[in-house]
Write a protein that holds these residues in place. Structure first.
Motif: not given
Length: 220
Positions: A4-5, A85-86, A146-147, A92-97
């Motif tokens: 994503i970066t 990108t969105k 990521n955090l 990725e944010l869902l996976t991080l969550g």
């Protein structure tokens, strides 16, 4: 896949390039307009000069039309890149969550503590990152970078902290009831009394650590 970066960096570069292209188009249009104005206003221009200027204007206009077409195509590609990108960022944010919740729940179980015992108040970004660092079982995705992304997405806009309520929800486990069962007063089914029955379709939330009832040979 592309990170994503990297996607965001590409998006920024494309946006800068597109703005530069639009500026070039505007400058070229102004140049064409100036040539046309010169041809029409200058009565002292010879026919040869007028023909030369008109030919130059035509060539410049043709090149400009081609360039405008390319800019339009780049705009379409840029819209698609923004959307991609969105979508990737959200995924990725869902996976991080999910990884954050998993790490906190395992940490809770390992310590034998409920959410209220783990969190006494809100956490700043530094405190949140440090707390996740104490979790022994966590996904490799939970890097400091990521955090920080996860924190920025979920922190309170005013306090710039993760609220205690948010943290407690992360530790909470939600169950959807698929068969009628009883909520009991104690772990042991034999010794417990029924508090109430929960029905099929209900969602049951618990921050308690699962324990095994050896007599009944079940984990509750």
């Amino acid at each position: 896949g592309t990170s994503i970066t990297a996607l965001k960096e590409s998006l920024v570069k494309c946006e800068i390039s597109q703005e530069a292209a639009k500026a070039n188009v505007s400058a070229a249009k102004a140049q064409v307009a100036e040539i046309e104005r010169h041809c029409s206003e200058k009565g002292d221009c010879s026919e040869e000069l007028k023909v030369f200027l008109q030919a130059g204007t035509k060539e410049l206009t043709e090149k400009l039309d081609l360039f405008i077409s390319r800019v339009a195509k780049s705009s379409t590609a840029l819209v698609k890149l923004r959307a991609a990108t969105k979508i990737k960022d959200r995924a990725e944010l869902l996976t991080l969550g999910a990884d954050v919740r998993s790490a906190l729940r395992k940490h809770s179980q390992k310590l034998g503590k409920k959410g209220e015992e783990l969190f006494t108040g809100d956490l700043s970004e530094a405190d949140f990152v440090a707390f996740i660092g104490t979790c022994e079982e966590k996904a490799e995705s939970l890097t400091k970078e990521n955090l920080a992304r996860y924190f920025a997405e979920n922190a309170d806009a005013e306090t710039q902290k993760l609220s205690k309520d948010t943290l407690l929800r992360l530790v909470m486990v939600y169950y959807k009831v698929t068969a009628q069962t009883a909520i009991t007063s104690t772990l042991s089914i034999k010794e417990a009394t029924t508090v109430r029955k929960i029905e099929i379709g209900e969602v049951w939330a618990s921050d308690d650590v699962a324990e095994r009832d050896d007599a009944a040979e079940v984990t509750r």
